[in-house]
Design an enzyme around this catalytic site. Structure first.
Site, short mmCIF file in Angstrom:
data_model
loop_
_atom_site.label_atom_id
_atom_site.label_comp_id
_atom_site.label_asym_id
_atom_site.label_seq_id
_atom_site.Cartn_x
_atom_site.Cartn_y
_atom_site.Cartn_z
N GLU A 276 0.84 -1.21 0.00
CA GLU A 276 0.00 0.00 0.00
C GLU A 276 0.87 1.25 0.00
O GLU A 276 1.82 1.36 0.78
CB GLU A 276 -0.89 -0.02 1.23
CG GLU A 276 -1.77 1.21 1.40
CD GLU A 276 -2.51 1.24 2.73
OE1 GLU A 276 -3.47 2.01 2.84
OE2 GLU A 276 -2.12 0.49 3.65
N LYS A 337 -9.48 1.31 -3.38
CA LYS A 337 -9.95 0.84 -2.09
C LYS A 337 -11.41 1.22 -1.88
O LYS A 337 -11.80 2.37 -2.08
CB LYS A 337 -9.08 1.43 -0.97
CG LYS A 337 -9.38 0.86 0.41
CD LYS A 337 -8.39 1.40 1.44
CE LYS A 337 -8.63 0.78 2.81
NZ LYS A 337 -7.69 1.29 3.82
N CYS A 387 -5.15 -2.86 3.06
CA CYS A 387 -5.06 -2.65 4.50
C CYS A 387 -6.23 -3.31 5.22
O CYS A 387 -6.44 -4.51 5.08
CB CYS A 387 -4.95 -1.17 4.81
SG CYS A 387 -4.27 -0.85 6.47
#
Length: 522
Positions: A276, A337, A387
């Site tokens: 990320e 995301k 994440c």
């Protein structure tokens, strides 16, 4: 006069039990989950609830338990808020405590309802507590975009209940563990007649777990060789860029750009993965030709790459993204995301003042869509998530609606450096392990500081890097196709609705039983 000493003792016992539950998720030092400690901690709480005389007493005990448990679980938020976010230490402490108290109110409500509607029968009481605890866990997963980090079921990735994950997911595990804890709390060894039924029901539950495990092994053995591609070789890049330098133009940014560029040129593996925000600048802020050089590197040959990078601009908004480069394919793959972190990636209404007190770059992102296309390479369908998105198994399940197009490999790219080199890394690893149990698909993890690892579909860690090191993990992953798990099947259609129904049914049954008992007394 009220028994204040007794009240203080109950509150202290509830707090100690809550801290035990926090430790059970990833034991300090080893990082391993302790399923028996999680059940034991809930047994103490269940005993306190069964002795409570009023709903308010039950709510207070559970609230103390939940605040201690949640603070003990995500205390590392203090590091991100204070050390890296620049928030004054007292405010950071209050923020963590306030979050735990707010989320703990869901469980406090469950405690009050349990005391109010507690059935006479032990089986009924255990079912009610398990159902109410399930509803509280689901509320924490769902309300206000959800923050379910540290759910009790994550303590069971290695326990005897683990095979149940493929049937109902992590919250079904939590339901089962709470039921067992309530039974243990109410059992009286001197009353053998009451122990027998519980042993019988426990044997039935164990039999179901064994049957579920056996079916998983049978599915693996009967997979035809032609259905599985050869193992995919990997190069997982762990840059170990310190968080306080990561976005600094004079230190972390040039270090990251230089190191990752070198690895893209030299890494061996059919798939190269950077974590990320491995590239900590927007695409237009990168040195001229930087992304073009990566694209040329992977435009031909037998290697592909997935790279974490923020995208967008002030006019269109920003996304936390992964871009992919594949030989012979025009245009780049892109994943944005979907499930954003409150305060870190989006600002909740009325809280702009709070985020203004911190120094977190790019704190307001746009959301990607649910179930975005997978990244296809070497016969594998790879589904990225970024994440803490891998906390939300019901959202990952959206990929499994069509089994023939379901992912064969799950991929998590993360930067846990925000939370220091502590238990957050171990806890996140257990979360990823749970997803592999739920979907029976391997998980590849590429992170900035750890845990960079490969987890097979049984939840076993087959390769990993030491945390807080700058290194490349050269390994491989065996993708898995074929039948989807029961959890993947129903969650892809109804999300977590069946679990909401189960918890509600337990509550409604208790209410109905209490009313029926009241009529008999009249």
């Amino acid at each position: 006069m009220p028994n204040r000493g007794g009240a203080v003792g109950r509150a202290l016992l509830a707090c100690l039990a809550g801290l035990a539950q926090a430790a059970s998720l990833a034991w300090p030092g080893s990082g391993q989950p302790l399923w028996w400690l999680q059940i034991l901690s809930l047994s103490v709480l269940a005993a306190l609830l069964q002795g409570a005389k009023r709903p308010a007493h039950g709510a207070a005990s559970v609230w103390m338990f939940a605040i201690a448990w949640l603070c003990g679980t995500f205390w590392w938020l203090f590091t991100s808020l204070h050390t890296y976010g620049g928030l004054a230490a007292p405010l950071a402490v209050l923020a963590v405590l306030g979050l735990a108290a707010f989320l703990g109110s869901y469980y406090a409500a469950a405690g009050a309802l349990f005391v109010a509607f507690k059935p006479v029968s032990r089986l009924g009481a255990a079912s009610l507590l398990a159902g109410l605890w399930l509803l509280a866990e689901l509320a924490r997963n769902t309300l206000w975009t959800g923050f379910p980090w540290g759910a009790g079921g994550y303590a069971h990735t290695d326990g005897p209940l683990a095979p149940l994950a493929r049937l109902g997911g992590v919250y079904a595990l939590g339901f089962g563990a709470t039921w067992i804890a309530a039974v243990l709390a109410s059992a009286r060894l001197r009353d053998l007649r009451s122990v027998g039924p519980w042993l019988l029901l426990g044997a039935v539950g164990l039999g179901m777990s064994v049957a579920s495990w056996w079916r998983a092994q049978a599915l693996d053995m009967t997979n035809l060789a032609g259905e599985q591609a050869p193992p995919l070789t990997l190069a997982l890049l762990q840059g170990n860029i310190a968080q306080d330098e990561k976005f600094e133009a004079g230190s972390g940014v040039p270090t990251a750009l230089r190191w990752y560029a070198e690895q893209f040129l030299t890494a061996q593996g059919e798939l190269v993965v950077a974590p990320e925000t491995a590239l900590p600048l927007l695409a237009q802020q990168l040195p001229p030709g930087y992304l073009d050089a990566i694209a040329r590197r992977f435009s031909a040959g037998n290697q592909a790459a997935l790279v974490g990078i923020p995208l967008g601009d002030a006019a269109q908004g920003y996304t936390n993204s992964v871009i992919g480069f594949t030989p012979g394919v025009l245009g780049n793959y892109r994943y944005d995301k979907h499930h954003l972190v409150p305060f870190g990636e989006f600002v909740p209404p009325l809280f702009r003042w709070f985020t203004n007190l911190m120094k977190i770059p790019l704190g307001d992102f746009n959301r990607g869509t649910l179930a975005q296309p997978t990244f296809s390479w070497r016969g594998e369908r790879i589904a990225p998530n970024i994440c803490y998105e891998d906390l939300f198994g019901d959202e990952i399940a959206a990929h499994f609606r069509v089994p023939s197009a379901a992912p064969t490999v799950l991929l998590n790219v993360s930067n846990i450096a925000w939370f220091g080199n502590g238990l957050a890394i171990d806890q996140h690893l257990q979360i990823s392990r749970m997803r592999t149990l739920e979907f029976e698909r391997p998980m590849v993890r590429a992170t900035n500081t750890g845990a960079t690892a490969v987890i097979d579909y049984r939840g076993e860690i087959v390769a990993s890097l030491p945390r807080a090191t700058r290194a490349v993990l050269q390994t491989q992953v065996q993708g898995r196709s074929g039948a989807v798990t029961p959890f993947a099947w129903w969650a892809s259609r109804w999300r977590l609705a069946p679990l909401w129904w189960l918890g509600s049914l337990c509550l409604l049954a208790a209410v109905a039983a209490q009313r029926a008992q009241g009529k008999r007394k009249r």
